[in-house]
Design a protein around this motif. Sequence first.
Motif, PDB file in Angstrom:
ATOM      1  N   PRO A 117      42.393  37.549  42.166  1.00 22.87           N
ATOM      2  CA  PRO A 117      41.782  37.568  40.839  1.00 22.87           C
ATOM      3  C   PRO A 117      40.357  38.069  40.852  1.00 22.87           C
ATOM      4  O   PRO A 117      39.850  38.532  39.840  1.00 22.87           O
ATOM      5  N   ALA A 118      39.676  38.012  42.002  1.00 27.74           N
ATOM      6  CA  ALA A 118      38.275  38.453  42.060  1.00 27.74           C
ATOM      7  C   ALA A 118      38.148  39.953  41.892  1.00 27.74           C
ATOM      8  O   ALA A 118      37.091  40.458  41.546  1.00 27.74           O
ATOM      9  N   SER A 119      39.238  40.705  42.142  1.00 27.36           N
ATOM     10  CA  SER A 119      39.141  42.156  42.084  1.00 27.36           C
ATOM     11  C   SER A 119      39.142  42.691  40.664  1.00 27.36           C
ATOM     12  O   SER A 119      38.787  43.830  40.431  1.00 27.36           O
ATOM     13  N   SER A 120      39.560  41.887  39.688  1.00 25.08           N
ATOM     14  CA  SER A 120      39.646  42.364  38.307  1.00 25.08           C
ATOM     15  C   SER A 120      38.363  42.155  37.526  1.00 25.08           C
ATOM     16  O   SER A 120      38.277  42.538  36.376  1.00 25.08           O
ATOM     17  N   ILE A 121      37.372  41.528  38.156  1.00 25.49           N
ATOM     18  CA  ILE A 121      36.102  41.256  37.494  1.00 25.49           C
ATOM     19  C   ILE A 121      34.976  41.828  38.337  1.00 25.49           C
ATOM     20  O   ILE A 121      35.019  41.763  39.565  1.00 25.49           O
ATOM     21  N   ARG A 129      31.962  36.884  47.777  1.00 25.57           N
ATOM     22  CA  ARG A 129      32.193  36.098  48.988  1.00 25.57           C
ATOM     23  C   ARG A 129      32.444  34.634  48.666  1.00 25.57           C
ATOM     24  O   ARG A 129      33.325  33.997  49.240  1.00 25.57           O
ATOM     25  N   LEU A 130      31.650  34.087  47.724  1.00 22.36           N
ATOM     26  CA  LEU A 130      31.833  32.690  47.345  1.00 22.36           C
ATOM     27  C   LEU A 130      33.190  32.459  46.692  1.00 22.36           C
ATOM     28  O   LEU A 130      33.865  31.465  46.962  1.00 22.36           O
ATOM     29  N   VAL A 131      33.582  33.374  45.814  1.00 26.07           N
ATOM     30  CA  VAL A 131      34.870  33.251  45.119  1.00 26.07           C
ATOM     31  C   VAL A 131      36.021  33.222  46.121  1.00 26.07           C
ATOM     32  O   VAL A 131      36.929  32.384  46.046  1.00 26.07           O
ATOM     33  N   VAL A 136      38.751  30.306  44.320  1.00 25.48           N
ATOM     34  CA  VAL A 136      38.779  29.999  42.896  1.00 25.48           C
ATOM     35  C   VAL A 136      39.024  31.268  42.083  1.00 25.48           C
ATOM     36  O   VAL A 136      38.817  32.390  42.559  1.00 25.48           O
ATOM     37  N   ASP A 137      39.468  31.082  40.872  1.00 19.75           N
ATOM     38  CA  ASP A 137      39.723  32.192  39.959  1.00 19.75           C
ATOM     39  C   ASP A 137      38.466  32.445  39.131  1.00 19.75           C
ATOM     40  O   ASP A 137      38.087  31.617  38.300  1.00 19.75           O
ATOM     41  N   PRO A 138      37.786  33.579  39.343  1.00 18.69           N
ATOM     42  CA  PRO A 138      36.534  33.823  38.625  1.00 18.69           C
ATOM     43  C   PRO A 138      36.698  33.947  37.123  1.00 18.69           C
ATOM     44  O   PRO A 138      35.752  33.737  36.374  1.00 18.69           O
ATOM     45  N   GLU A 164      39.577  22.813  42.432  1.00 19.08           N
ATOM     46  CA  GLU A 164      40.295  22.819  43.691  1.00 19.08           C
ATOM     47  C   GLU A 164      40.148  24.170  44.354  1.00 19.08           C
ATOM     48  O   GLU A 164      40.023  25.194  43.717  1.00 19.08           O
ATOM     49  N   ALA A 165      40.186  24.179  45.671  1.00 22.13           N
ATOM     50  CA  ALA A 165      40.073  25.420  46.435  1.00 22.13           C
ATOM     51  C   ALA A 165      41.346  25.621  47.248  1.00 22.13           C
ATOM     52  O   ALA A 165      41.431  25.223  48.408  1.00 22.13           O
ATOM     53  N   PRO A 166      42.391  26.222  46.644  1.00 24.35           N
ATOM     54  CA  PRO A 166      43.649  26.403  47.357  1.00 24.35           C
ATOM     55  C   PRO A 166      43.500  27.412  48.483  1.00 24.35           C
ATOM     56  O   PRO A 166      42.634  28.280  48.431  1.00 24.35           O
ATOM     57  N   LEU A 167      44.343  27.240  49.499  1.00 26.93           N
ATOM     58  CA  LEU A 167      44.318  28.200  50.591  1.00 26.93           C
ATOM     59  C   LEU A 167      44.830  29.538  50.100  1.00 26.93           C
ATOM     60  O   LEU A 167      45.803  29.635  49.371  1.00 26.93           O
TER      61      LEU A 167
END
Length: 421
Positions: A117-121, A129-131, A136-138, A164-167
């Motif tokens: 999901p980080a690539s669409s924003i 890096r944090l995302v 997490v979903d930004p 939550e931080a899923p693997l």
Amino acid sequence: MATDVKVPVLGESITEATLGEWLKQPGDAVDADEPIASLETDKVALEVPAPEAGTLGEHLVAVGDTVEVGAIIAKIEAGGGKAKAAGTDPKKSTEPTDPPTKTADSADAAKERQDDPASSITLSPAVRRLVLEHGVDPSKIKGTGKDGRLTKDDVEQYVKNGAEAPLVEKGTAKGAEVPTTAPAAGGTRNEERVRMTRLRQTVAKRLKEAQDTAALLTTFNDVDMTAVMETRSKYKELFAKKHGVKLGFMGFFAKAACLALKDVPSVNAQIDGDEIVYHDYVDISVAVSAPNGLVVPVIRNAETMSFADVENTIGDFGKRAKDGTLTMADMKGGTFTISNGGVFGSLMSTPIINPPQSAVLGLHRIEQRPVVMPDGSIEARPMMYLALSYDHRLIDGREAVTFLVRIKEAIEDPTRLLIDL
């Protein structure tokens, strides 16, 4: 016909910058004057606007590259955006720009972008890096940066609030899978190298120069904040209603500094070669937290300003620092600096001067401490440590102590600020 996107004029004596972030990607439709890239100079981050509407072409400069004023970093193609980039140009339809062997890889990349999901924003490298680190979903995080963009603080606060931080499962190669087992109890020993931003490089250089050049010394005192806290509590609602801004501590310390600097002018002076330059005005540099680090915009002619003017100016600086819209002119000059480490919980510190200034006042956290009163009784009072770091080549110990005493007197008896005493 393509239009060049050039590095704009960055400010007086600034000839180059570092490309910090691309805000638009090749094929994206852009409007005239819409920001497409962010540049980092020695002091501030600046956005590069699109010279006209169209479609952003290829990036000619990579993130982290140094660019000079007037350099071409991209091109704007005439047209309607992504539809044109998809292949509406007849000439380009018969001459593919990528080798045929990349077709399958492109499909895999598209699938990976769907899974990530980080690539669409549009995210800065640090935020991305944090995302990915927290999984997490930004798109679910509300951005507080300019134009709603995410900052590191936004992501950290989102995770802190219980997200939550899923693997994240990713293959290391096509068809390969990585086990989703948790890391060993002992933790990992990963390392990451991140290039210093131009702002951080400049801060490091200037602070080291201050240590190498100035004869640095720090003098301490403490101050009873009871009177100021009672004044704020009594008038904060009326003050906010009349002036549209909160009454903070910085207004008191800025005005107290103006009085003290008048009594001890060497603290407001600077060394220039074999000469001492004294100023009959007070331009206070105020340390403000920004996404890329601390910056020090200047409150000019603070000695002529009211409490409301000081608080409004500081509030504006804080907002613009967060948005990344501070300019070079906002940072230029300054005859004295106030740094408030207390907002981060600091009990005591020895701040470093901001050359060519000769002194910096460090404020710290307020905490209840036992104090022996004039009648011999012991009371719990809200106390703050003050630290004045100064260039001993220009400022003697007696002058440093006198300056801090003047600050202490004005804060413990704010009436002095009204009658210029």
